[in-house]
Design a protein around this motif. Structure first.
Motif, PDB file in Angstrom:
ATOM      1  N   ALA A 390      25.626  87.117  68.182  1.00  0.00           N
ATOM      2  CA  ALA A 390      25.958  88.301  68.982  1.00  0.00           C
ATOM      3  C   ALA A 390      25.202  89.524  68.476  1.00  0.00           C
ATOM      4  CB  ALA A 390      27.462  88.556  68.952  1.00  0.00           C
ATOM      5  N   THR A 391      25.034  89.628  67.170  1.00  0.00           N
ATOM      6  CA  THR A 391      24.304  90.759  66.604  1.00  0.00           C
ATOM      7  C   THR A 391      22.888  90.813  67.138  1.00  0.00           C
ATOM      8  OG1 THR A 391      25.632  90.705  64.580  1.00  0.00           O
ATOM      9  CG2 THR A 391      23.502  91.814  64.461  1.00  0.00           C
ATOM     10  N   ALA A 392      22.212  89.680  67.153  1.00  0.00           N
ATOM     11  CA  ALA A 392      20.827  89.650  67.637  1.00  0.00           C
ATOM     12  C   ALA A 392      20.749  90.012  69.116  1.00  0.00           C
ATOM     13  CB  ALA A 392      20.234  88.265  67.393  1.00  0.00           C
ATOM     14  N   VAL A 393      21.703  89.506  69.900  1.00  0.00           N
ATOM     15  CA  VAL A 393      21.699  89.781  71.340  1.00  0.00           C
ATOM     16  C   VAL A 393      21.968  91.265  71.600  1.00  0.00           C
ATOM     17  CG1 VAL A 393      22.923  89.327  73.499  1.00  0.00           C
ATOM     18  CG2 VAL A 393      22.335  87.431  71.981  1.00  0.00           C
ATOM     19  N   ILE A 394      22.933  91.842  70.895  1.00  0.00           N
ATOM     20  CA  ILE A 394      23.255  93.262  71.080  1.00  0.00           C
ATOM     21  C   ILE A 394      22.104  94.138  70.611  1.00  0.00           C
ATOM     22  CG2 ILE A 394      24.769  95.120  70.283  1.00  0.00           C
ATOM     23  CD1 ILE A 394      27.011  92.942  70.271  1.00  0.00           C
ATOM     24  N   ASP A 395      21.486  93.771  69.512  1.00  0.00           N
ATOM     25  CA  ASP A 395      20.341  94.533  69.015  1.00  0.00           C
ATOM     26  C   ASP A 395      19.233  94.563  70.058  1.00  0.00           C
ATOM     27  OD1 ASP A 395      19.208  96.080  67.008  1.00  0.00           O
ATOM     28  OD2 ASP A 395      18.108  94.398  66.174  1.00  0.00           O
ATOM     29  N   ALA A 396      18.992  93.421  70.692  1.00  0.00           N
ATOM     30  CA  ALA A 396      17.975  93.360  71.740  1.00  0.00           C
ATOM     31  C   ALA A 396      18.387  94.198  72.950  1.00  0.00           C
ATOM     32  CB  ALA A 396      17.735  91.915  72.153  1.00  0.00           C
ATOM     33  N   GLY A 397      19.674  94.177  73.283  1.00  0.00           N
ATOM     34  CA  GLY A 397      20.158  94.978  74.407  1.00  0.00           C
ATOM     35  C   GLY A 397      20.007  96.467  74.162  1.00  0.00           C
ATOM     36  N   LEU A 398      20.298  96.902  72.948  1.00  0.00           N
ATOM     37  CA  LEU A 398      20.129  98.313  72.603  1.00  0.00           C
ATOM     38  C   LEU A 398      18.659  98.712  72.663  1.00  0.00           C
ATOM     39  CD1 LEU A 398      22.573  98.470  69.559  1.00  0.00           C
ATOM     40  CD2 LEU A 398      22.910  99.608  71.762  1.00  0.00           C
ATOM     41  N   ALA A 399      17.795  97.862  72.111  1.00  0.00           N
ATOM     42  CA  ALA A 399      16.366  98.174  72.113  1.00  0.00           C
ATOM     43  C   ALA A 399      15.830  98.262  73.539  1.00  0.00           C
ATOM     44  CB  ALA A 399      15.601  97.116  71.323  1.00  0.00           C
ATOM     45  N   ALA A 400      16.266  97.345  74.395  1.00  0.00           N
ATOM     46  CA  ALA A 400      15.803  97.354  75.786  1.00  0.00           C
ATOM     47  C   ALA A 400      16.257  98.627  76.502  1.00  0.00           C
ATOM     48  CB  ALA A 400      16.317  96.113  76.511  1.00  0.00           C
ATOM     49  N   LEU A 401      17.494  99.050  76.245  1.00  0.00           N
ATOM     50  CA  LEU A 401      18.020 100.252  76.885  1.00  0.00           C
ATOM     51  C   LEU A 401      17.239 101.493  76.450  1.00  0.00           C
ATOM     52  CD1 LEU A 401      20.180 101.723  78.573  1.00  0.00           C
ATOM     53  CD2 LEU A 401      21.619 101.752  76.514  1.00  0.00           C
ATOM     54  N   LEU A 402      17.024 101.644  75.145  1.00  0.00           N
ATOM     55  CA  LEU A 402      16.317 102.829  74.669  1.00  0.00           C
ATOM     56  C   LEU A 402      14.869 102.839  75.143  1.00  0.00           C
ATOM     57  CD1 LEU A 402      17.658 103.366  71.043  1.00  0.00           C
ATOM     58  CD2 LEU A 402      18.467 104.320  73.189  1.00  0.00           C
ATOM     59  N   GLU A 403      14.257 101.671  75.209  1.00  0.00           N
ATOM     60  CA  GLU A 403      12.884 101.602  75.699  1.00  0.00           C
ATOM     61  C   GLU A 403      12.821 102.008  77.171  1.00  0.00           C
ATOM     62  OE1 GLU A 403       8.874 101.237  76.068  1.00  0.00           O
ATOM     63  OE2 GLU A 403      10.091 101.362  74.248  1.00  0.00           O
ATOM     64  N   LYS A 404      13.766 101.556  77.974  1.00  0.00           N
ATOM     65  CA  LYS A 404      13.788 101.917  79.390  1.00  0.00           C
ATOM     66  C   LYS A 404      13.930 103.425  79.590  1.00  0.00           C
ATOM     67  CE  LYS A 404      13.501  98.493  82.429  1.00  0.00           C
ATOM     68  NZ  LYS A 404      12.592  98.558  83.612  1.00  0.00           N
ATOM     69  N   LEU A 405      14.687 104.062  78.716  1.00  0.00           N
ATOM     70  CA  LEU A 405      14.956 105.488  78.862  1.00  0.00           C
ATOM     71  C   LEU A 405      13.991 106.371  78.078  1.00  0.00           C
ATOM     72  CD1 LEU A 405      18.842 105.411  78.822  1.00  0.00           C
ATOM     73  CD2 LEU A 405      17.375 105.941  80.764  1.00  0.00           C
ATOM     74  N   ARG A 406      13.035 105.750  77.403  1.00  0.00           N
ATOM     75  CA  ARG A 406      12.114 106.511  76.568  1.00  0.00           C
ATOM     76  C   ARG A 406      11.367 107.607  77.333  1.00  0.00           C
ATOM     77  NH1 ARG A 406       6.904 105.643  75.069  1.00  0.00           N
ATOM     78  NH2 ARG A 406       6.906 103.608  76.073  1.00  0.00           N
ATOM     79  N   PRO A 407      10.977 107.412  78.618  1.00  0.00           N
ATOM     80  CA  PRO A 407      10.281 108.503  79.319  1.00  0.00           C
ATOM     81  C   PRO A 407      11.101 109.786  79.460  1.00  0.00           C
ATOM     82  CG  PRO A 407       9.942 106.420  80.464  1.00  0.00           C
ATOM     83  CD  PRO A 407      10.992 106.175  79.417  1.00  0.00           C
TER      84      PRO A 407
END
Length: 459
Positions: A390-407
């Motif tokens: 679960a840690t790995a999956v959540i870490d990936a989810g957080l990274a994907a969210l921040l990357e999407k909102l980076r602009p």
């Protein structure tokens, strides 16, 4: 001064015989636990000071042993520490006295006090501190990091309502600092975190608020796009008396969660307004026109804000991340929903936007190091990590969210919300402010005795 490594445990055990713990002692594992259960703290020793004198002894003993010193009251944000190796961890929970003065609208609290122990008696006096959204968060750590309350758009950051701080510095002295006495250190403490010493007491302003209008509006999360757009547009028309947040929630089926919410996937708008029920009802007209399935708004005493957010009050295995957004246009909203919305397999329990602006955007001439928050929204997202997978999956989810909102990110951070990861404090301040913090850190703690979860790095 003696530098024999074995001398510090002897000094501390002699002074704090019932409240000093070493690895291997029966209470060691309980003592070293952080609020975030994913964090495994491994200090050299743990002490529970009850007085400023105890803290002075502990700091002196740590220097004797060539240990460093870290401080916690509740263990929130412990995941941001790089390491506690070679540290004595001072847990300040026994230093929790609270004194309120209704005539001067002020409070004095011990360095280990939690917010609920302030908000409850203050509320009975018709007063409110600029408290955090979690009742069990420590006043000191929250305030030193800035402090974003349900009254923030009206009154600004909690750090800048502090009027005096008492602190034991690296030389073992207890100092009382305020605008007139040691103003540079007082400035640095208000936003610069736990880099400068061990806080033993704080004094701060309370604000008149016998009742507020606060609560939740709740919809099924399939309506997230419609609701979040309406909430964002609504914000432009509300006064600074209103502080608000919107969240995407995927709540587990736990008994601790209220029945109407338990096991549900929801989009929620929360707000607190310094107004009466009639004025509050007028403020909410446009949002209520969307037909929420649950509406909890009511006239409440200030203490009710302590649990408005329904943050977990017990230690929790959590992984979280945060960023500041300059704006939240439709494209940003759509990008967020692409990775964390109803049509995804997002592992995130909560994706939250807190509206900033108002007093949070206006620097005051008497403000501390963190005078404002540079952004329109702070984004905070989190998941519950029950196992390594679960840690790995959540870490990936957080990274994907921040990357999407980076602009739309300012590139900045808000240290109070950095629960799971260290933050480079240079992302929290203008360059000249950070440089001044470095100079003060070098003056007050030249040997870098104090370990903070968000450290100021002295070259």
């Amino acid at each position: 001064m003696s530098t024999e490594p074995g001398s510090a445990p002897d000094v501390l055990r002699g002074r704090l015989p019932d409240f000093f713990i070493l690895p291997g002692d029966p209470d060691w594992d309980d003592a070293r636990a952080a609020w975030n259960l994913t964090v495994s703290q491994q200090p050299a020793a743990i002490a529970y000071p009850a007085t400023p004198g105890d803290v002075m002894v502990a700091v002196h003993a740590a220097r004797t042993a060539r240990w460093r010193v870290a401080t916690q009251s509740t263990g929130h944000a412990a995941g941001a520490y790089d390491s506690l190796e070679g540290c004595v961890l001072l847990k300040t929970s026994r230093m929790n006295a609270v004194e309120l003065d209704a005539a001067t609208h002020s409070a004095r609290v011990g360095g280990g006090t939690v917010w609920l122990d302030v908000t409850r008696p203050a509320s009975r006096l018709g007063l409110a501190p600029l408290a955090g959204s979690s009742p069990d968060v420590g006043v000191a750590g929250y305030t030193l990091g800035g402090g974003l309350s349900w009254l923030a758009r009206k009154y600004g950051l909690a750090a800048n309502s502090a009027t005096a701080i008492e602190i034991v510095t690296a030389d073992g002295r207890l100092r009382r600092v305020d605008h007139a006495q040691d103003p540079d250190l007082f400035w640095a403490l208000r936003g610069g975190g736990g880099n400068f010493g061990v806080v033993t007491a704080l004094e701060f302003r309370l604000y008149p608020a016998s009742r507020l209008y606060a609560g939740w509006l709740v919809w099924p999360w399939e309506r997230a796009s419609q609701v979040l757009k309406a909430w964002r547009d609504w914000l432009s028309g509300v006064p600074e008396d209103v502080t608000s947040a919107a969240r995407l929630l995927q709540l587990p089926p736990l008994a601790s969660i209220p029945e109407p919410l338990r096991g549900r996937k929801l989009v929620v708008v929360e707000a607190a307004a310094l107004c009466d029920e009639d004025a509050g009802a007028r403020l909410l007209q446009d949002l209520r026109a969307l037909g929420p399935e649950l509406d909890t708004f009511a006239s409440v005493p200030p203490v009710a804000l302590s649990r408005l957010h329904l943050d977990p009050e017990r230690p929790t295995p959590l992984l979280a991340d945060q960023t500041l957004l300059a704006d939240f246009p439709d494209k940003a909203l759509d990008a967020m929903l692409e990775v964390a919305g109803p049509d995804t397999d997002s592992p995130l329990l909560s994706v939250e936007l807190r509206a900033l602006g108002g007093a949070l955007a206006r620097p005051h001439p008497d403000a501390g190091a963190l005078a404002t928050i540079d952004g329109s929204f702070v984004l905070f997202a989190a998941g519950i990590t029950l196992n390594p997978d679960a840690t790995a999956v959540i870490d990936a989810g957080l990274a994907a969210l921040l990357e999407k909102l980076r602009p739309w990110s300012t590139g900045g951070s808000f240290a109070n919300f950095a629960e799971s990861r260290p933050v480079d404090l240079r992302a929290c301040f203008p360059t000249d402010t950070y440089d001044r913090l470095v100079r003060i850190k070098a003056e007050v703690d030249p040997d870098n005795i104090f370990v903070a979860n968000h450290p100021i790095v002295v070259p």
